[in-house]
Write a protein that holds these residues in place. Sequence first.
Motif, mmCIF file in Angstrom:
data_model
loop_
_atom_site.group_PDB
_atom_site.id
_atom_site.type_symbol
_atom_site.label_atom_id
_atom_site.label_comp_id
_atom_site.label_asym_id
_atom_site.label_seq_id
_atom_site.Cartn_x
_atom_site.Cartn_y
_atom_site.Cartn_z
ATOM 1 N N LEU A 40 0.845 -1.033 0.017
ATOM 2 C CA LEU A 40 -0.035 0.107 -0.143
ATOM 3 C C LEU A 40 0.755 1.342 -0.032
ATOM 4 C CD1 LEU A 40 -2.506 -0.929 2.734
ATOM 5 C CD2 LEU A 40 -3.031 -0.546 0.533
ATOM 6 N N ARG A 41 0.347 2.278 -0.453
ATOM 7 C CA ARG A 41 1.030 3.691 -0.419
ATOM 8 C C ARG A 41 1.209 4.041 0.990
ATOM 9 N NH1 ARG A 41 1.963 6.046 -5.728
ATOM 10 N NH2 ARG A 41 2.829 4.270 -6.763
ATOM 11 N N ILE A 42 2.078 4.792 1.340
ATOM 12 C CA ILE A 42 2.227 5.308 2.742
ATOM 13 C C ILE A 42 1.867 6.771 2.903
ATOM 14 C CG2 ILE A 42 3.992 5.517 4.493
ATOM 15 C CD1 ILE A 42 5.556 3.263 3.072
ATOM 16 N N ASN A 43 0.772 7.001 3.709
ATOM 17 C CA ASN A 43 0.186 8.293 3.507
ATOM 18 C C ASN A 43 1.185 9.055 4.595
ATOM 19 O OD1 ASN A 43 -1.597 6.568 5.318
ATOM 20 N ND2 ASN A 43 -2.214 8.613 6.140
ATOM 21 N N THR A 44 1.176 10.386 4.648
ATOM 22 C CA THR A 44 1.813 11.455 5.494
ATOM 23 C C THR A 44 0.796 12.191 6.199
ATOM 24 O OG1 THR A 44 2.425 12.865 3.812
ATOM 25 C CG2 THR A 44 3.957 11.103 4.072
ATOM 26 N N ASN A 45 -0.524 12.119 5.997
ATOM 27 C CA ASN A 45 -1.538 12.972 6.604
ATOM 28 C C ASN A 45 -2.116 12.179 8.030
ATOM 29 O OD1 ASN A 45 -2.754 11.097 5.195
ATOM 30 N ND2 ASN A 45 -4.358 12.567 4.674
ATOM 31 N N ASN A 46 -1.521 11.261 8.699
ATOM 32 C CA ASN A 46 -1.976 10.474 9.611
ATOM 33 C C ASN A 46 -3.347 10.057 9.332
ATOM 34 O OD1 ASN A 46 -2.317 9.616 12.209
ATOM 35 N ND2 ASN A 46 -2.473 11.206 13.202
ATOM 36 N N ASN A 47 -4.295 10.553 9.988
ATOM 37 C CA ASN A 47 -5.947 10.051 9.958
ATOM 38 C C ASN A 47 -6.913 11.067 9.085
ATOM 39 O OD1 ASN A 47 -6.478 11.216 12.017
ATOM 40 N ND2 ASN A 47 -6.806 9.775 13.198
ATOM 41 N N SER A 48 -6.115 11.917 8.587
ATOM 42 C CA SER A 48 -6.808 13.185 8.057
ATOM 43 C C SER A 48 -7.208 12.879 6.742
ATOM 44 C CB SER A 48 -6.000 14.291 7.943
ATOM 45 O OG SER A 48 -5.739 14.845 9.266
ATOM 46 N N PRO A 49 -8.489 13.585 6.384
ATOM 47 C CA PRO A 49 -8.940 13.254 4.816
ATOM 48 C C PRO A 49 -8.533 13.959 4.004
ATOM 49 C CG PRO A 49 -10.776 14.634 6.191
ATOM 50 C CD PRO A 49 -9.538 14.075 7.322
ATOM 51 N N VAL A 50 -8.967 14.069 2.685
ATOM 52 C CA VAL A 50 -8.437 14.835 1.778
ATOM 53 C C VAL A 50 -9.945 15.500 1.263
ATOM 54 C CG1 VAL A 50 -7.804 15.579 -0.659
ATOM 55 C CG2 VAL A 50 -6.407 13.691 0.604
ATOM 56 N N THR A 51 -9.947 16.956 1.377
ATOM 57 C CA THR A 51 -11.381 17.444 1.092
ATOM 58 C C THR A 51 -11.268 18.479 -0.302
ATOM 59 O OG1 THR A 51 -10.819 19.352 2.387
ATOM 60 C CG2 THR A 51 -12.204 17.489 3.276
#
Length: 220
Positions: A40-51
């Motif tokens: 999986l890709r590794i996100n850098t925004n912790n558990n935040s969404p994109v809006t």
Amino acid sequence: MKSFTAIAFASLALINIVHGHYIWQYLTANGVKGSLYQNLRINTNNNSPVTDLASNDLRCNVGGADGSKSTTVSVAAGASITFTADQAVYHQGPVSFYMTKVASAASADGSSSWFKIKEIGPTFPGGTWDLEQSYSVTLPSCVAAGEYLVRIEQLAIHNPGSPPQFYINCAQVKVTGSGSKSFSGVNIPGHVKATDPGYTVNIYNNFNNYTVPGPAVSTC
Ligand SMILES: *[C@@H]1O[C@H](CO)[C@@H](O)[C@H](O)[C@H]1NC(C)=O
Ligand SMILES: [Cu+2]
């Protein structure tokens, strides 16, 4: 009724603050649940969404354009994979799955064309959403062999209090088999419009029908 809705929104906002959101962190492929972010890709925004509907982060989440630290898993066309979050999804909204064919899953930035392979909307009457910690999708049996990004998108509808939130990630998959079909698709961002009824809808008021945003599901 109006004041009840206001109270419901106030408590939803509080839940947001107290519990945070969720992250797609595990992929199950070939019947085996991977380790944290494996394939999986590794996100850098912790558990935040994109809006932001115009952001490239809508492809594979913030930080998810970089696949260099992730591995790619071979999966047969027609087999199923499962995305699992760190906790169960609790914001109401649809779940969609997309694929994009790429030269290399580890180096693809998601700028290629995406086709939708599954969507999970609400059931009526009642408008009940299928809120889970894990969601599975079957890779189309006819799809051409090769490398793909497979993307999960949970759209958390927060209207009218705040804009809908996208919880996303991309799996790096090498599809095997003898399929040869390629599907036309859409660009991300751009797949969801700010005017889409499935994006603007108020799910708390007179909610009787729903169309999941994005293109129609591609089938063999
Ligand atoms: C529900 O159906 C009506 C009539 O077709 C349509 O105008 C509306 O956009 C739909 N709502 C949603 C949320 O899809
Ligand atoms: Cu949240």
